[in-house]
Design a protein around this motif. Structure first.
Motif, mmCIF file in Angstrom:
data_model
loop_
_atom_site.group_PDB
_atom_site.id
_atom_site.type_symbol
_atom_site.label_atom_id
_atom_site.label_comp_id
_atom_site.label_asym_id
_atom_site.label_seq_id
_atom_site.Cartn_x
_atom_site.Cartn_y
_atom_site.Cartn_z
ATOM 1 N N ILE A 70 2.435 69.483 40.503
ATOM 2 C CA ILE A 70 1.326 68.539 40.673
ATOM 3 C C ILE A 70 0.021 69.293 40.500
ATOM 4 C CG2 ILE A 70 0.078 67.144 42.377
ATOM 5 C CD1 ILE A 70 2.770 66.437 43.596
ATOM 6 N N GLU A 71 -0.878 68.730 39.737
ATOM 7 C CA GLU A 71 -2.218 69.308 39.613
ATOM 8 C C GLU A 71 -3.194 68.189 39.272
ATOM 9 O OE1 GLU A 71 -4.605 73.106 37.690
ATOM 10 O OE2 GLU A 71 -2.590 72.629 36.986
ATOM 11 N N PHE A 72 -4.160 67.987 40.145
ATOM 12 C CA PHE A 72 -5.198 66.993 39.886
ATOM 13 C C PHE A 72 -6.471 67.392 40.619
ATOM 14 C CE2 PHE A 72 -2.740 65.319 43.511
ATOM 15 C CZ PHE A 72 -3.744 65.116 44.457
ATOM 16 N N SER A 73 -7.584 66.781 40.194
ATOM 17 C CA SER A 73 -8.885 67.094 40.792
ATOM 18 C C SER A 73 -9.532 65.822 41.310
ATOM 19 C CB SER A 73 -9.807 67.758 39.769
ATOM 20 O OG SER A 73 -9.267 68.983 39.338
ATOM 21 N N SER A 74 -10.392 65.990 42.304
ATOM 22 C CA SER A 74 -11.170 64.874 42.820
ATOM 23 C C SER A 74 -12.336 65.442 43.627
ATOM 24 C CB SER A 74 -10.312 63.962 43.698
ATOM 25 O OG SER A 74 -11.026 62.794 44.051
ATOM 26 N N ASN A 97 -9.652 56.355 44.740
ATOM 27 C CA ASN A 97 -9.215 55.679 43.513
ATOM 28 C C ASN A 97 -8.401 56.621 42.627
ATOM 29 O OD1 ASN A 97 -10.531 53.170 44.075
ATOM 30 N ND2 ASN A 97 -12.487 54.139 43.510
ATOM 31 N N LEU A 98 -7.610 57.452 43.260
ATOM 32 C CA LEU A 98 -6.825 58.437 42.527
ATOM 33 C C LEU A 98 -5.403 57.923 42.340
ATOM 34 C CD1 LEU A 98 -6.956 62.236 42.806
ATOM 35 C CD2 LEU A 98 -4.710 61.154 42.919
ATOM 36 N N ASN A 99 -4.912 57.990 41.100
ATOM 37 C CA ASN A 99 -3.560 57.552 40.761
ATOM 38 C C ASN A 99 -2.994 58.546 39.752
ATOM 39 O OD1 ASN A 99 -1.217 56.179 40.022
ATOM 40 N ND2 ASN A 99 -2.200 54.178 40.179
ATOM 41 N N ASN A 152 -11.931 71.389 44.896
ATOM 42 C CA ASN A 152 -11.670 70.072 44.299
ATOM 43 C C ASN A 152 -10.377 69.986 43.496
ATOM 44 O OD1 ASN A 152 -12.329 71.554 42.013
ATOM 45 N ND2 ASN A 152 -14.382 70.696 41.849
ATOM 46 N N ASN A 153 -9.645 71.082 43.376
ATOM 47 C CA ASN A 153 -8.449 71.091 42.543
ATOM 48 C C ASN A 153 -7.193 71.244 43.397
ATOM 49 O OD1 ASN A 153 -6.964 71.058 40.129
ATOM 50 N ND2 ASN A 153 -6.928 73.295 40.041
ATOM 51 N N VAL A 154 -6.344 70.221 43.389
ATOM 52 C CA VAL A 154 -5.083 70.261 44.126
ATOM 53 C C VAL A 154 -4.003 70.851 43.233
ATOM 54 C CG1 VAL A 154 -3.224 68.831 45.078
ATOM 55 C CG2 VAL A 154 -5.608 68.356 45.680
ATOM 56 N N LEU A 155 -3.266 71.796 43.777
ATOM 57 C CA LEU A 155 -2.149 72.407 43.065
ATOM 58 C C LEU A 155 -0.935 72.362 43.989
ATOM 59 C CD1 LEU A 155 -1.412 73.900 40.430
ATOM 60 C CD2 LEU A 155 -1.866 76.044 41.623
ATOM 61 N N GLY A 156 0.074 71.581 43.613
ATOM 62 C CA GLY A 156 1.221 71.415 44.501
ATOM 63 C C GLY A 156 2.475 71.030 43.758
#
Length: 599
Positions: free
Chosen positions: A259-263, A244-246, A219-223
């Protein structure tokens, strides 16, 4: 005297430095990612050509397109009145006289361009096999070596208002220090084999990005995102509307942003190849991509996809349309090959032995087929040549840059059938492996070996490269090149790396479709029955392999290979295909189909 000598030495050093600088300037750039989402003008279609078997075109300076100035002048070349070839497409299958041609063909295309303020222009090539020298309006703008990866040139300050002339010298002659080298087992299709286009960008544009799950995470994007241009301090936004990710961040002075975000992602898999629309936006540019999210890793002796063990049901594929006998490049070509793999029961395709077209990668991703992406570091590579490691690194960079956002790509394969006795082989490939991991640590890395010992019905598998590979990948042709030495079900294994997954990356034998009347217990008869028995025996042997994580027969379709000279049964084709070049399934196909359905 010493001062004079020193001056001469200094001048020579300056001259060498200028030559190196000039050569570097003329080298092609690694292509920007996701060109299909850019402001792209296609240059595909009919191109005028001059066939140059003697290589005299350089001396005559074909790119200048000289015209007679006086009544006594004449010019011994002309694009006018000559043949035309389709681009993209190999030249070997478009003209009978070029069927086996390895040499130079000059291509010419004219295009019109309207310059726009605050815009930049790039000339993009999907691939040219093998050497490309590119000229715009009589000026050389650069060169590229390598037949299977994209490249570009910025022509913002070189393109003219109105009509422009593009000339490309293409040479597919084999090179001792080339990748691949002089000898290989497929047809050396030459030409401009993939798309060509003009890409218009803003002064500052999104050049590259990497948006994939962190290694081991679901679930964790690292880029990251990389801008190209002068004003590189910009706000960056990543949007995934379906989630609904922004996500917002900002680049540094060099245009780079982590870049680092989770969903909560629906993960990409062969059973459910989920792909999201992802928007990457800066203050001056926006790019849309279709990206899937999945995890691929090795734990102990197993391969895990999305934290679940998976058995790789694979098949080898060459980039050849079997029905046309030509280099495959289009979505339609990809569909023919990939649909046949799906029908066999595959969840992975090994794209041998070079990076296939972007169409192949993207269509595989849509269909739920994992991809084994491979460099053309095949057999007798001249690792001791000082230029070869640099070429390897460049091709690796071009392959990874293009394909790193494709969830389907599960394995970077960095070599096939190389030999530890080759000078500098180990150092060169270990260094390449380290560079690959630095570029992308999220996927598996493989080196394929075929030097295992086989005696007394026992496989002895050892090669120091396996230490740097995530899997033990073995090419073995027991039953064809080497006879069985006992019952397949009694085969024993001595593997130096007993805690790694084992993948049989090639196996099989040859048969001519429909050849069923001769005795099927003799290899020299090329019968379907002999090939079928090899597959039956291999399936029995698979049960004896410790840590077996997948198998991959060689190969899906019969394909062209000039080294196959049995004029009764081969006739210029490698006949190891499970399917003939006419689409007819051999008996061995059904053995593999049943095996995969049982897995």
């Amino acid at each position: 005297m010493n001062k004079k000598r020193n001056k001469i030495v200094f001048k020579k050093k300056i001259l060498v430095a200028l030559i190196i600088l000039f050569c570097n300037y003329l080298q092609a750039q690694t292509a920007m990612v996701n060109v299909q989402s850019r402001n792209l003008t296609s240059l595909n279609g009919k191109w005028k050509v001059i066939i140059d078997p003697t290589g005299i075109g350089d001396w005559r300076q074909v790119w200048q397109e000289k015209k007679p100035q006086k009544k006594t002048d004449f010019v011994e070349y002309s694009f006018e009145g000559g043949p035309e070839l389709d681009v993209p497409g190999d030249f070997n299958t478009q003209m009978p006289e070029l069927t086996y041609f390895e040499g130079t063909v000059w291509y010419k295309k004219q295009f019109s361009h309207t310059k726009r303020e605050d815009k930049r222009l790039f000339l993009y090539f999907g691939a040219v096999n093998y050497l490309a020298d590119v000229y715009l309006n009589g000026e050389k703008i650069g060169s590229h070596e390598g037949g299977f990866t994209p490249f570009q040139f910025e022509i913002t300050n070189k393109v003219k208002e109105g009509n422009n002339t593009l000339i490309v010298k293409v040479n597919n002659q084999r090179k001792e220090n080339g990748l691949p080298g002089v000898g290989y087992d497929w047809l050396n299709f030459g030409g401009i084999t993939r798309d060509v286009g003009l890409i218009e960008t803003n002064n500052v544009f999104i050049e590259d990005y990497f948006i994939q799950l962190k290694k081991g995470s679901l679930n964790n994007v690292l880029g990251w995102v990389q801008l190209n241009g002068a004003k590189t301090n910009q706000k960056i936004t990543i949007k995934i509307p379906e989630l609904n990710l922004n996500y917002k961040t900002k680049t540094d002075d060099k245009g780079f942003a982590n870049i680092e975000f989770s969903s909560k992602f629906t993960l990409w898999s062969p059973e459910n190849p989920k792909i999201y629309k992802v928007a990457i936006e800066s203050e001056t540019d926006a790019v849309d991509d279709n990206i899937g999210f999945r995890s691929i890793e090795v734990k102990g002796s197993e391969i895990f996809l999305n934290k679940k063990p998976i058995f790789l049901k694979a098949v080898n594929i060459h980039e050849e349309n079997p029905f046309k006998g030509s280099r495959a490049f289009s979505k339609e070509d990809a569909g023919i090959l990939l649909n046949a793999a799906k029908e066999l029961g595959c969840n992975l395709v090994r794209l041998a032995h070079y990076p296939h077209s972007e169409n192949m990668i993207k269509e595989a991703e849509k269909m739920g087929l994992m991809v084994w992406d491979e460099l053309p570091i095949y057999q007798h590579i001249k690792f001791s040549d000082s230029l070869v490691p640099k070429k390897m690194e460049m091709m690796l960079k071009e392959m990874v840059t293009r394909d790193k956002n494709r969830a389907a790509v599960a394995i970077w394969s960095l070599s096939n059938e190389t030999y530890s006795s080759t000078p500098n082989r180990n150092d060169a490939l270990i260094s390449l492996t380290q560079k690959c991991k630095a570029m992308d640590s999220t996927r598996l890395i493989s080196h394929v070996i075929n030097t295992q010992g086989y005696g007394d019905n026992t496989f002895t598998v050892r090669d120091s490269l396996y230490k740097y590979s995530d899997i033990v990948a073995i090419n073995e042709y027991i039953g064809w090149y080497i006879p069985w030495q006992g019952k397949p079900s009694d085969t024993k294994w001595e593997i130096d790396f007993p805690n790694k997954p084992v993948f049989i990356s090639e196996f099989g034998g040859e048969a001519l479709y429909g050849n069923n009347d001769l005795p099927s217990d003799e290899a020299s008869n090329w019968t379907e029955g002999y090939q079928e028995q090899i597959y039956k025996d291999q399936v029995k042997m698979f049960k004896t392999i410790p840590n077996l994580a997948g198998v991959c027969p060689w190969i899906l379709f019969d394909y062209k290979s000039l080294s196959r000279m049995n004029q009764i049964y081969q006739n210029g084709y490698n006949r190891k295909g499970l399917i003939s070049e006419n689409g007819e399934k051999k008996k061995a196909w059904y053995i593999m189909s049943r095996y995969y359905k049982g897995k």
